[in-house]
Design a protein around this motif. Structure first.
Motif, short mmCIF file in Angstrom:
data_model
loop_
_atom_site.label_atom_id
_atom_site.label_comp_id
_atom_site.label_asym_id
_atom_site.label_seq_id
_atom_site.Cartn_x
_atom_site.Cartn_y
_atom_site.Cartn_z
N LEU A 102 0.83 -1.20 0.00
CA LEU A 102 0.00 0.00 0.00
C LEU A 102 0.86 1.26 0.00
N ARG A 103 1.98 1.22 0.71
CA ARG A 103 2.88 2.38 0.71
C ARG A 103 3.46 2.62 -0.69
N ASP A 104 3.75 1.54 -1.39
CA ASP A 104 4.25 1.69 -2.75
C ASP A 104 3.22 2.34 -3.67
N ARG A 105 1.95 1.97 -3.49
CA ARG A 105 0.88 2.60 -4.27
C ARG A 105 0.75 4.08 -3.93
N PHE A 106 0.95 4.42 -2.68
CA PHE A 106 0.90 5.83 -2.29
C PHE A 106 2.01 6.62 -3.00
N ARG A 107 3.18 6.04 -3.10
CA ARG A 107 4.28 6.73 -3.78
C ARG A 107 3.95 6.96 -5.25
N ARG A 108 3.42 5.93 -5.89
CA ARG A 108 3.05 6.07 -7.30
C ARG A 108 1.91 7.08 -7.47
N TYR A 109 1.01 7.07 -6.51
CA TYR A 109 -0.12 8.01 -6.58
C TYR A 109 0.37 9.46 -6.48
N LEU A 110 1.25 9.72 -5.53
CA LEU A 110 1.74 11.08 -5.35
C LEU A 110 2.59 11.51 -6.55
N ASP A 111 3.35 10.58 -7.12
CA ASP A 111 4.11 10.90 -8.33
C ASP A 111 3.16 11.32 -9.46
N ALA A 112 2.05 10.60 -9.59
CA ALA A 112 1.09 10.92 -10.64
C ALA A 112 0.43 12.27 -10.39
#
Length: 256
Positions: A102-112
């Motif tokens: 889930l933390r990895d998805r948060f990183r990708r989300y914030l990058d987007a």
């Protein structure tokens, strides 16, 4: 740069238009002076005062609205950073095995999310990044719901934080599209030219032209309109909110 050039050309066009209407008004005023003498301007002060008052109010309200929306857009950046940061911290409520993904998805989300605004003024690219962020939203939500099924505290604290994080994206998107109707800008231009016409007529009594006064009047109107337009589009002009993106950039670094 394309938007900046358009805004500058718009302001320059208004500057030239005001000068032309000042000269036109002056010539009309000279003609009336020849015909009516000292009685040429009798009673005109009431109309001139009303037009200038309306122009001043229109500029003031339009400028105030643009400044308010500019400030709101800056505050929304901070609000989004707070919402994302809060939701990210509450991942700790989930089982340890579920936190990494889930933390990895948060990183990708914030990058987007950061890429959306960095891509402007390329709307197509910005929309692609926005669509990518929305897809990651769905992934985060589904993963969080599944991982918090056995934890009441996670469901009560994490899921509402995710809702707030997702809602702020819609708020920011709509805030970026909030502008006065085009008729307001059209009315501003019309009133500026009308005021220039009346000002030129009032300046007809001296035989020599008041170039300094005319240029100052035209510059004041054109400059005000330029700043209003620039503040309405703070991602593509000279007046920008990009500096506030650093709070999101710093949040992204803290996620490493």
């Amino acid at each position: 740069m394309h938007f900046t050039l358009t805004a500058v050309l718009t302001a320059a066009g208004l500057f030239v238009g005001v000068l032309l209407f000042l000269e036109l008004g002056r010539r009309i005023g000279l003609r009336r002076l020849k015909q009516d003498g000292d009685g040429a301007g009798a009673g005109a002060g009431v109309v001139e005062g009303a037009v200038f008052a309306l122009l001043g109010l229109l500029i003031a309200f339009t400028f105030s609205g643009a400044a308010g929306r500019f400030e709101d857009r800056r505050n929304l950046i901070v609000d989004e950073a707070n919402a994302v940061g809060t939701a990210y911290l509450r991942i700790d409520l989930l089982p340890a095995a579920a936190q990494g993904e889930l933390r990895d998805r948060f990183r990708r989300y914030l990058d987007a999310r950061l890429a959306v605004y960095r891509a402007l003024p390329d709307l197509d690219a910005a929309n692609e990044h926005l669509a990518s962020a929305n897809r990651i939203q769905q992934e985060i939500w589904m993963r969080a719901v599944a991982d918090s099924a056995d934890s009441q505290s996670a469901r009560m604290l994490l899921l509402p934080a995710l809702n707030e994080m997702f809602d702020i994206t819609t708020t920011r998107t709509m805030a970026a599209q909030a502008h006065p109707p085009n008729v307001v800008f059209g009315l501003l231009f019309v009133f500026a030219l009308c005021a220039a016409l009346l000002a030129g007529s009032a300046m007809a009594r001296p035989q020599s032209r008041h170039w300094l006064h005319s240029a100052t009047f035209a510059f004041a109107l054109a400059g005000s309109v330029y700043v209003i337009i620039d503040m309405e589009f703070p991602r593509v002009g000279l007046i920008r909110v990009d500096a506030f993106d650093k709070v999101l950039v710093e949040l992204r670094r803290s996620m490493e």
